[in-house]
Scaffold this active site. Sequence first.
Site, PDB file in Angstrom:
ATOM      1  N   SER A 109       1.873  -2.585  -4.122  1.00  0.00           N
ATOM      2  CA  SER A 109       0.948  -1.481  -3.873  1.00  0.00           C
ATOM      3  C   SER A 109       1.715  -0.175  -3.765  1.00  0.00           C
ATOM      4  CB  SER A 109       0.175  -1.710  -2.574  1.00  0.00           C
ATOM      5  OG  SER A 109       1.034  -1.520  -1.450  1.00  0.00           O
ATOM      6  N   ASP A 110       1.065   0.929  -4.101  1.00  0.00           N
ATOM      7  CA  ASP A 110       1.619   2.217  -3.714  1.00  0.00           C
ATOM      8  C   ASP A 110       1.613   2.264  -2.184  1.00  0.00           C
ATOM      9  OD1 ASP A 110       2.679   4.757  -3.772  1.00  0.00           O
ATOM     10  OD2 ASP A 110       1.257   5.516  -5.252  1.00  0.00           O
ATOM     11  N   TRP A 111       2.471   3.101  -1.630  1.00  0.00           N
ATOM     12  CA  TRP A 111       2.706   3.083  -0.180  1.00  0.00           C
ATOM     13  C   TRP A 111       1.451   3.529   0.575  1.00  0.00           C
ATOM     14  CZ3 TRP A 111       6.187   1.091  -2.775  1.00  0.00           C
ATOM     15  CH2 TRP A 111       7.411   0.664  -2.263  1.00  0.00           C
TER      16      TRP A 111
END
Length: 833
Positions: free
Chosen positions: A223-225
């Site tokens: 996932s993106d952060w």
Amino acid sequence: MLTDHEAARLVEKLGLERKVRLLTGADTWRTGRETALGLRAMTLSDGPAGVRGTAWDERLTSLLLPSPTALAALWDETLVGEVGAVLAAEARRKGVDVVLAPTLNLHRSPLGGRHFECFSEDPWLAGRVGAALVRGVQGGGVAATAKHFVANDAETERLTVDVRVGERALREVYLAPFEAAVAAGVWVVMSAYNRVGGEAMAASGLLREPLKAEWGFDGVVVSDWGAVREPLEGAAGGLDLVMPGPGGPWGEALVAAVREGRVPESAVDEKVTRLLRLASRVGALEDSGPSAPPPPPPGARAVARRVAASSAVLLRNDGTLPLRPGQLRTVAVIGPHAVRPRVQGGGSAEVFPERVVSLLDGLRAALPGVRVVAVPGPVVSAEPVPLDPPLARRPGTDEPGVRVRMLDAAGGELYAEDRLSGRILEPRLVAGAHTVEVAARLVPEEAGVWTFGVAGWGRMSLTVDGEAVVEGVFPRDTDDPTAVHVKPPLRTGRVRLAAGRPVEVVARRELGGDDGRAIMLCAAPPEGDPAEAVAHAARAAAAADAAVVVVGTTEESESEGRDRSTLELPGSQDALVRAVLRAQPRTVVCVNAGGPVELPWRGQAPALLLTWFGGQEAGAGLADVLTGAAEPGGRLPTTWPTSLAETPVRETRPTGGRLVYEEGLHLGYRAWLRAGTEPAFWFGHGLGYTRWTYESMEVGPAGDGGRFTVRVRVRNTGERAGREVVQVYLERPDSALERPVRWLAGYAAVEAEPGAAVEAVVRVGARAVEHWSVEEGGWRREPGVFTVRAGCSAGDLRLTGAAETGWGTSGAVRGGRRRATLRALSPCCTVRS
């Protein structure tokens, strides 16, 4: 590499809780470790233009390479691969296993604030460049990451925006660069913040189909952060790893969901298997090692310098370039960017370079017998910047830098340290920490009204010699991680100072909650009179034998987290250029920007050079180009508009939370061709220091897969050796389908001595003549004749031919009726001389 059987045996050793624990990061930048499997933690780091590592600390420097737009401007996959090898070597030096690059989103609108981190408006070119970078990084035993999957092409409302794009455009345009990265063997894919078709990308079915099922991606989807915001979001789907950690929305919730039968344990096992496969590839498992890592490439700085020169795009030249040192006694170097260039874009991908070579530095080194005069010109931005040497000195000393202290609730000092910059994004936390303080001694170089600022959230104050300039409580109003941890908003105040009289500047920020702990102490000198600064620059230009004006964007106008509202150069830069052009007929204008800007004076500039964000060796590479030691080899990877008003596709602002890609297939040069209007500079445009004629073109017969070869003969008719990028485009004006007017199908870069002819061989792949059939759920080929054009940009095509293809199918049919056969992308070109 770990086999599936070996991975399955390792997974069997773990209970459910321990398996689930591995699927969320152990901290901000590391995955979990598992001693029972011999699995160490894997470290991830931002890395499109340099590998920062796990800490935001200016003392931990990194090699800073030119921006991804510069890499795309190379039109040279071999050199991009060398950049990838340098990134891998930097990653290994910093203990990094996964580099979060390349960014494969597209330049859909010139207003996109993060274009410097992406490659191109064209999906084929973006895919080729991205694949080359992937091969270069992973050839060094370090994982590359294709991001942000998918349609994350603007920054406005980026955490929540719902992108609506037709299935055909999604397949042919926005997914295409990611498909190329998977074909190149990328080991990690990052899901984006945004939604597509109402579905959050972390939980999107696109992670299964086409990414994993159809394309055969066998790596990890991370996932993106902070992108996974709901419990169990994506847990039953194609997402494998949630970052950052610890904690997060899976954990105990996922364990309970598996035990209650809401999520099959096989889904967890698959995710762990993929994580172990990645660990095997990067050497994070016992008895496993990176796949044949080569030694670090020699001359990393030389690579950075060569890329800075080779990516420069010569937009216009009347013979002023290259400069001839024997004809020069004085050169005026004009503009703030000439002394303090923008060498990288703003946001999460920033690194702290080990050094920065400005154009002033570069030209003085390249022209030892010439007087090179620096003229600052008008201030580009009045916004304060973080205090750093030589302006900042530690309190009570003449030593450069700032003093950082951590205080308890009573104001007692818990620790203190000396730093080099007023930008402190991650002050060290200790027990009882309550307030972060950054202090500096400033000696004003000029009298007048100075602007000071403090950035952060919560209760903050800023004093100058004890007088409060900023004070208040500033609640956090965004969930964007970049705004919270990297670029919090600046609160400013103004103070009149006397020249030469030192003042003590102190910024404080109370810590609390989940507001992060970043703080910045910033300052800006008096703005001065822009008109007088322009007049002074014009006088200096007139007194010199030649002038080089450097103009560009600022961090406020081009940065992650926000899109642009205008393409105008900030400040009085247009007035500066016009004044210098009137004063000095031998003027070179250099544009220091990561994406398109308006250049209303472009027709009057004797020489116009686009230098992008050139990395730490930017000034040296640019000096090589200006003096003729290197040729400006770049070609535009994105169309540059005449003005924002005339740009066919420009909207980045959602309406009611939705951003509709109404243009479908027609973005970039395709949109300009469809509109029938002329941009300032076409996609693919770029001049060299010689001239070329296009003599002939031969189009070979199409094979069973629709592939064919185009041979183009060009001749160097100039006075010096040079490089030409021969571009091949296709058209299908009689198609029964909606198609772009023209689309890029391949290119070949060739070199020749003066007077010599050379043959460029361009192999056009099957996908160039295919379209995605929404009705049949697969790739199809319309039979008939495709017009083939060759030339040096999307708007300058000099030879015409034809290729005939028959019926054909390829790729995957929806519903699993046929799985795609993955094939490695063949080299785009060969050269025969």
